[in-house]
Design an enzyme around this catalytic site. Structure first.
Site, mmCIF file in Angstrom:
data_model
loop_
_atom_site.group_PDB
_atom_site.id
_atom_site.type_symbol
_atom_site.label_atom_id
_atom_site.label_comp_id
_atom_site.label_asym_id
_atom_site.label_seq_id
_atom_site.Cartn_x
_atom_site.Cartn_y
_atom_site.Cartn_z
ATOM 1 C CG ASP A 71 37.755 42.440 14.528
ATOM 2 O OD1 ASP A 71 38.855 42.843 14.950
ATOM 3 O OD2 ASP A 71 37.639 41.689 13.559
ATOM 4 N N PRO A 189 50.299 41.578 -5.286
ATOM 5 C CG PRO A 189 51.413 40.774 -3.394
ATOM 6 C CD PRO A 189 51.571 41.708 -4.554
ATOM 7 C CB CYS A 380 36.391 35.002 35.291
ATOM 8 S SG CYS A 380 34.893 34.066 35.018
ATOM 9 C CG HIS A 514 35.464 38.454 31.865
ATOM 10 N ND1 HIS A 514 36.706 37.882 31.730
ATOM 11 C CD2 HIS A 514 34.597 37.435 32.067
ATOM 12 C CE1 HIS A 514 36.597 36.569 31.823
ATOM 13 N NE2 HIS A 514 35.331 36.271 32.031
ATOM 14 C CD GLU A 516 38.694 40.923 30.953
ATOM 15 O OE1 GLU A 516 38.420 41.297 32.122
ATOM 16 O OE2 GLU A 516 38.609 39.734 30.579
#
Ligand code: GLN
Length: 542
Positions: A71, A189, A380, A514, A516
């Site tokens: 997250d 719910p 990597c 990395h 990204e």
């Protein structure tokens, strides 16, 4: 004054709490506020670094070398603010700290208990270092009712009483499922989930309701009545085509207005969401498409490659093309010829990974890309496999391998035992702990100014985030370079290879880091922009 928004989830997991929090942050930012985001994870691991990506999704690495929840990647991509070690905590870390203090005798003979010691530690974490921010958004992992989440819910309940009046807001994300046989969106719910939350002392201020259609006025009234919130605080969180539409859809549904209204803040003016509109428009109306193979190991759970798929989307956004992803389990190439799978695709990406399973398949994918001149990006593990491929096929070293898989006569990739972090020497032993011991976080690299990669970056000095235990062995550099595999980037001390490229290939790049993790919708990472650009070129040839 700093205001706190606590985001909890109910009914089911995977509703996208992280994304919801990040999108709310983006809308508040678009109104000129300074926003910080933090995540509390109730599981017992000290950090997610040792968890399987197939269970928990990707491990997101921060500049300061923390292995954190994925997250935090959403937070960075939506707000542009780099996350840090201080933005994520787990039960494991809290207990580790408390027990260390207890052993030192810091508690002066007290009995250590969940309340107040654990809850105090959680509150201290939440409150630390927030002075420069207008809003701190705190997401609590898991769903209400989880046993391990209780101390976290208790801590944020206490904060509601302890912080100045009117500075806390509780947002609860729930699901309104549509039941076809009844032809209705069901509110029960959500009612139960709120009941659970209220039973531990938290009354939500705002309900963020995931649904696939409009919430009819009657259901909205019912939710407000039974969950004890204002009708305007029942916010529709409709499914949208792309995650980059979420800030726009929240704005439309009035989430920011409700949050600001809760704090008594002015909300008449429109936030400036122009850049989000541009992104959403580009995603909705691409002018072309390319297809890229991701030859990986955890392809069953797409969250395992979250930042990667986002970075590829960003690369597409920068060229106005849609990037179609073909997920391929690397192991398949150990049994079958890669050609029928890879022919006709415009790029091949081998992402990061750990362990031997699928390694030979990745090596075959790298070989196919090299021989057929298909754009290749090896990240990597994907760089390490590409180097082994070159060693075996070009440098006459059929035994070339990585010591990650056991002893080998030609350790072209070997265990990293020493490296410099700033002026400090970091050391690792072969039999050391697995958790938190890799070469982690941001390190500088120097690129050869004549290389393709330097051209792509537009600079020779870069800093990228790392997460690896093994490294291409410099002892093989000369033999590999003689065959056209250039070591185009190295660590500033020249000891560690950071990037490689096949000279003369349209785009064959391996990076030990990395990239990204640093790509953002507004600032696509140069390597992903370059890779998608090369894929577009390639698509013109087929
Ligand atoms: N397993 C390899 C290493 O530890 C690659 C790690 C990765 O791809 N993140 O070096």
């Amino acid at each position: 004054m700093t205001r706190y928004v606590f985001i909890t989830g109910g009914v089911v997991s995977s509703l996208g709490k992280g994304l919801a929090s990040a999108a709310l942050a983006a809308v508040l930012q678009a109104r000129g506020y300074r926003v910080r985001m933090r995540k509390l994870d109730p599981y017992l691991n000290v950090d997610p670094g040792t968890m399987s990506p197939t269970q928990h999704g990707e491990v997101f690495v921060t500049d300061d070398g923390a292995e954190t929840d994925l997250d935090l990647g959403h937070y960075e991509r939506f707000t542009g603010v780099p996350a840090s070690r201080a933005d994520n905590i787990t039960t494991g870390r809290i207990y580790q700290d408390i027990i260390a203090k207890e052993r030192r005798g810091d508690y002066l003979g007290a009995t250590i208990q969940v309340i107040p010691h654990v809850t105090n530690a959680i509150k201290d974490f939440v409150l630390e270092g927030n002075d420069a921010y207008d809003f701190v958004l705190v997401e609590i992992g898991g769903t209400v009712g989880d046993i391990e989440g209780l101390p976290f819910f208790e801590a944020i309940r206490q904060l509601g009483q302890e912080l100045p009046r009117g500075t806390c807001c509780y947002v609860h994300l729930t699901l309104l499922p549509y039941i076809p046989s009844a032809g209705e969106l069901k509110t029960k719910p959500t009612q139960h989930s709120v009941k659970e939350l209220r039973s531990i002392g938290i009354q939500p201020d705002i309900l963020l309701c995931r649904c696939d259609r409009d919430i009819p006025a009657d259901e909205r009234r019912k939710l407000a009545l039974f969950c004890n919130v204002r009708e305007t605080a029942v916010i529709e969180a409709r499914d949208v085509a792309s995650i980059y539409e979420v800030p726009l859809s929240y704005r439309k549904a009035g989430l920011d207005r409700e949050v600001l209204g809760h704090f008594g803040l002015e909300h008449g003016q429109e936030p400036d969401l122009g850049r989000w509109q541009t992104i959403a428009e580009r995603v909705r109306n691409p002018e072309g498409e390319v297809s890229i193979a991701i030859v990986g190991k955890y392809t069953g759970l797409k969250d395992a490659y979250k930042s990667l798929t986002e970075a590829l989307t960003h690369g597409g956004i920068s060229h106005r093309v849609k990037v179609n992803l073909e997920w391929i389990e690397a192991e398949v190439f150990e049994r079958e010829d890669p050609a029928p799978f890879l022919e006709g695709l415009n790029g091949i990406l081998v992402p990061g990974g750990f362990g031997q399973r699928g390694a030979e398949g990745k090596i075959r994918a790298a070989r196919f890309a090299r021989e057929k001149r298909i754009p290749y990006l090896g990240i990597c593990f994907g760089m390490q496999m590409a180097v082994i491929e070159a060693a075996r096929s070009l440098a006459g070293l059929p035994e070339a391998n990585s010591t990650e898989f056991g002893d080998t006569a030609e350790p072209v990739v070997g265990l990293l035992t020493e490296w410099l972090r700033g002026n400090e020497l970091e050391r690792r032993a072969a039999a050391g702990d697995l958790g938190g011991t890799m070469r982690l976080g941001a390190y500088d690299a120097k690129l050869d100014p004549e290389s393709k990669i330097a051209q792509i970056y537009g600079t020779a000095d870069i800093s990228e985030r790392h997460r690896h235990r093994y490294e291409v062995n410099m002892a093989y550099r000369e033999r590999l370079e003689a065959q056209g595999l250039r070591f185009s980037g190295v660590s500033p001390d020249g000891l560690l290879p950071e990037t490689v490229e096949h000279v003369g290939h349209p785009f064959f790049i391996g990076v030990q880091f990395h990239p990204e993790l640093k790509s953002r919708p507004f600032e696509p990472h140069p390597l992903f922009k370059g890779f998608v650009g090369a894929a577009i070129e390639q698509s013109r040839l087929v």
